[in-house]
Design an enzyme around this catalytic site. Structure first.
Site, PDB file in Angstrom:
ATOM      1  N   ASN A 129       0.855  -1.201   0.000  1.00 35.55           N
ATOM      2  CA  ASN A 129       0.000   0.000   0.000  1.00 35.55           C
ATOM      3  C   ASN A 129       0.887   1.246   0.000  1.00 35.55           C
ATOM      4  O   ASN A 129       2.106   1.149  -0.003  1.00 35.55           O
ATOM      5  CB  ASN A 129      -0.959  -0.026   1.198  1.00 35.55           C
ATOM      6  CG  ASN A 129      -0.194  -0.131   2.499  1.00 35.55           C
ATOM      7  OD1 ASN A 129       0.553   0.767   2.859  1.00 35.55           O
ATOM      8  ND2 ASN A 129      -0.350  -1.255   3.197  1.00 35.55           N
ATOM      9  N   ASP A 177      -3.742  -6.238   4.496  1.00 39.26           N
ATOM     10  CA  ASP A 177      -4.842  -7.022   5.077  1.00 39.26           C
ATOM     11  C   ASP A 177      -5.017  -8.360   4.387  1.00 39.26           C
ATOM     12  O   ASP A 177      -5.788  -9.185   4.833  1.00 39.26           O
ATOM     13  CB  ASP A 177      -6.164  -6.253   4.919  1.00 39.26           C
ATOM     14  CG  ASP A 177      -6.238  -5.093   5.878  1.00 39.26           C
ATOM     15  OD1 ASP A 177      -5.753  -5.244   7.005  1.00 39.26           O
ATOM     16  OD2 ASP A 177      -6.784  -4.038   5.493  1.00 39.26           O
ATOM     17  N   LYS A 203       8.528 -17.051 -11.188  1.00 38.56           N
ATOM     18  CA  LYS A 203       7.840 -15.856 -11.681  1.00 38.56           C
ATOM     19  C   LYS A 203       6.638 -16.261 -12.549  1.00 38.56           C
ATOM     20  O   LYS A 203       6.772 -17.102 -13.446  1.00 38.56           O
ATOM     21  CB  LYS A 203       8.827 -15.026 -12.505  1.00 38.56           C
ATOM     22  CG  LYS A 203       8.273 -13.694 -12.904  1.00 38.56           C
ATOM     23  CD  LYS A 203       9.233 -12.955 -13.817  1.00 38.56           C
ATOM     24  CE  LYS A 203       8.542 -11.745 -14.397  1.00 38.56           C
ATOM     25  NZ  LYS A 203       9.178 -11.280 -15.607  1.00 38.56           N
ATOM     26  N   PHE A 212      -4.165   3.323  14.609  1.00 37.18           N
ATOM     27  CA  PHE A 212      -4.440   4.338  13.601  1.00 37.18           C
ATOM     28  C   PHE A 212      -5.615   3.873  12.752  1.00 37.18           C
ATOM     29  O   PHE A 212      -5.849   2.673  12.631  1.00 37.18           O
ATOM     30  CB  PHE A 212      -3.214   4.543  12.698  1.00 37.18           C
ATOM     31  CG  PHE A 212      -2.209   5.482  13.295  1.00 37.18           C
ATOM     32  CD1 PHE A 212      -1.436   5.098  14.375  1.00 37.18           C
ATOM     33  CD2 PHE A 212      -2.057   6.767  12.793  1.00 37.18           C
ATOM     34  CE1 PHE A 212      -0.527   5.972  14.942  1.00 37.18           C
ATOM     35  CE2 PHE A 212      -1.144   7.646  13.342  1.00 37.18           C
ATOM     36  CZ  PHE A 212      -0.377   7.251  14.429  1.00 37.18           C
ATOM     37  N   LYS A 241     -13.061   0.468  15.315  1.00 36.40           N
ATOM     38  CA  LYS A 241     -11.717  -0.123  15.485  1.00 36.40           C
ATOM     39  C   LYS A 241     -11.218   0.063  16.918  1.00 36.40           C
ATOM     40  O   LYS A 241     -10.577  -0.819  17.480  1.00 36.40           O
ATOM     41  CB  LYS A 241     -10.730   0.505  14.488  1.00 36.40           C
ATOM     42  CG  LYS A 241     -10.994   0.052  13.055  1.00 36.40           C
ATOM     43  CD  LYS A 241     -10.149   0.786  12.027  1.00 36.40           C
ATOM     44  CE  LYS A 241     -10.636   0.443  10.625  1.00 36.40           C
ATOM     45  NZ  LYS A 241      -9.993   1.200   9.559  1.00 36.40           N
ATOM     46  N   LYS A 290     -10.477  -3.430  18.713  1.00 37.10           N
ATOM     47  CA  LYS A 290      -9.053  -3.746  18.914  1.00 37.10           C
ATOM     48  C   LYS A 290      -8.600  -3.445  20.346  1.00 37.10           C
ATOM     49  O   LYS A 290      -7.417  -3.526  20.644  1.00 37.10           O
ATOM     50  CB  LYS A 290      -8.203  -2.998  17.878  1.00 37.10           C
ATOM     51  CG  LYS A 290      -8.623  -3.365  16.436  1.00 37.10           C
ATOM     52  CD  LYS A 290      -7.694  -2.865  15.365  1.00 37.10           C
ATOM     53  CE  LYS A 290      -8.343  -3.036  13.994  1.00 37.10           C
ATOM     54  NZ  LYS A 290      -7.433  -3.348  12.917  1.00 37.10           N
TER      55      LYS A 290
END
Ligand code: CTP
Length: 404
Positions: free
Chosen positions: A209, A278, A288, A324, A338, A342
């Site tokens: 990301n 995730d 490959k 975060f 969250k 969490k």
């Protein structure tokens, strides 16, 4: 507010080629709202005129031991004025004079008369630096409580390679920020994470990301500045790991989990600024992947990775846990969800699609949610956001300590 805002910094310059970096340093310090005054040696004046320093520091430059000004004794009054005295560059000569208490010019006399803490940034030829005389002088100064800023290593102005290069102006400014940081995390073990993780598809491809790691880096640096014993667990970063932290690089979300799992019990706080992937491919391809035989489209099957924070939140004893939430919509709803799921003490949420917030930049706009309230912080540098977060972590740790 900036940590250097309003601070009084006396800068001593002796005659070394690294002096040009001190000019940049003065500009940086002034931009951050510090007040600066400069003391120059004769040698320094050979390299750069006092007028240049006067312009950069926006203040009178001092070079004479004796002053005609009424009731002003430069070597005494300047260090009485200063919060800190930084000598950069510090030549072998000024280090030797300081070690022996010689005071034959304004800079050496000011160093001998210093009321405030003194930091020196040795800068010279590598042979001069390694000479036992210089090393002994540095050790004498260190033993007396003078802060020694280690020189960098590399190609020197004299074309020799080795230690003796003065750190860049940005690094010296950081040393001053370290100096002014409250030491409220001494003896505290803090885990900080940052950056993205990578999930390998085949030996050459991965999914990841846009996280740069800059917010995690800023938190790790600030925690170390405040005296914390910091372990920084991170994926691939777009900026260097700060000095003074235990550096634990990882690749995948599973690696991140394994690195934290064993350390979590012994820590007092975990600040989870990483952006772990995730999902991970169900099958890793040893070779490959080729495009032949795919008829123009590819599909890959992914499975969920471990939710590291949720797993550790379930095992939490009295650690402070900070998460975060990087969102593009419904920030409050997702952040609160969250926070609860969490088992966090607070969550730092931001809308990553907003201007000035989120990934690659140096600024962020965050809202902090606790179980009871929300606090909207203005657009700030990631360094300032780091400070806000750690102020709250320190507050929670102190509450816990008081409740024991
Ligand atoms: N996090 C984690 N492990 C994961 C994913 C996220 O520990 N596999 C942590 C992040 O470091 C962050 C918090 O959980 O502190 C929230 O991460 P975020 O990506 O915003 O949320 P997710 O829980 O992954 O949910 P979603 O992607 O659906 O928004």
């Amino acid at each position: 507010m900036n940590r250097l805002q309003g601070k009084k910094i006396l800068v001593g310059v002796s005659g070394g080629i690294a002096i040009y970096k001190t000019l940049t340093l003065l500009s940086l310090l002034n931009k951050q709202g510090a007040q600066t005054r400069v003391v120059m040696t004769e040698g320094a004046c050979q390299f750069v005129t006092p007028l240049t320093f006067q312009t950069m520091s926006k203040n009178k430059v001092y070079k004479d031991l004796f002053s005609e000004e009424d009731h002003f004794i430069p070597h005494i009054d300047l260090t009485r004025w200063a919060d800190v005295f930084l000598i950069a560059p510090a030549t072998a000569n000024i280090l030797a004079k300081m070690a022996r208490g010689i005071s034959d010019d304004l800079l050496s006399s000011t160093a001998l008369a210093a009321h405030c803490p003194v930091l020196v940034s040795p800068a010279m030829n590598v042979v001069m630096y390694r000479n036992p005389a210089t090393q002994e002088n540095i050790q004498i100064l260190r033993d007396r409580g003078i802060g020694i800023i280690e020189p960098d290593s590399g190609l020197l102005a004299c074309d020799e390679k080795g230690e003796g290069r003065m750190p860049e102006a940005e690094d010296l400014a950081r040393v001053l920020e370290d100096f002014f940081a409250p030491k409220d995390l001494v003896g505290t073990k803090i885990l900080v994470t940052g950056g993205p993780t990578r999930e390998m598809i085949d030996p050459v491809r991965f999914i990841s990301n846009r996280s740069s790691g800059k917010q995690g880096i800023a938190i790790a640096r600030e925690a170390a500045r405040r005296g914390g014993e910091v372990t920084f667990v991170h994926g691939p970063l777009q900026a260097p790991v700060p000095k003074g932290v235990e550096d634990v690089p990882v690749t995948s979300t599973e690696d991140l989990y394994l690195a934290l799992k064993d350390r979590f019990d012994g820590a007092q706080a975990l600040i989870m600024a990483a952006a772990p992937a995730d999902m991970t491919p169900v099958h890793y391809l040893d070779q490959k992947m080729k495009k032949e035989g795919k008829s123009g489209s590819f599909s890959l099957e992914f499975k969920e990775t471990t939710d590291v924070l949720k797993t550790l939140g379930g095992q939490k004893k009295d650690q402070v846990l900070v998460g975060f939430a990087a969102e593009t919509q419904s920030v409050e709803d997702y952040a609160k969800k969250k926070l609860k799921e969490k088992n966090l003490d607070f969550i730092v949420a931001n809308d990553v699609s907003a201007q000035g917030a989120g990934f690659a930049g140096d600024t962020n706009i965050v809202t902090i949610f606790t179980k009871k309230d929300r606090e909207d912080l203005p657009l700030q540098s990631k360094e300032e956001v780091a400070r806000e977060i750690l102020d709250r972590v320190v507050g929670l740790l102190q509450e816990r300590e008081a409740g024991k």
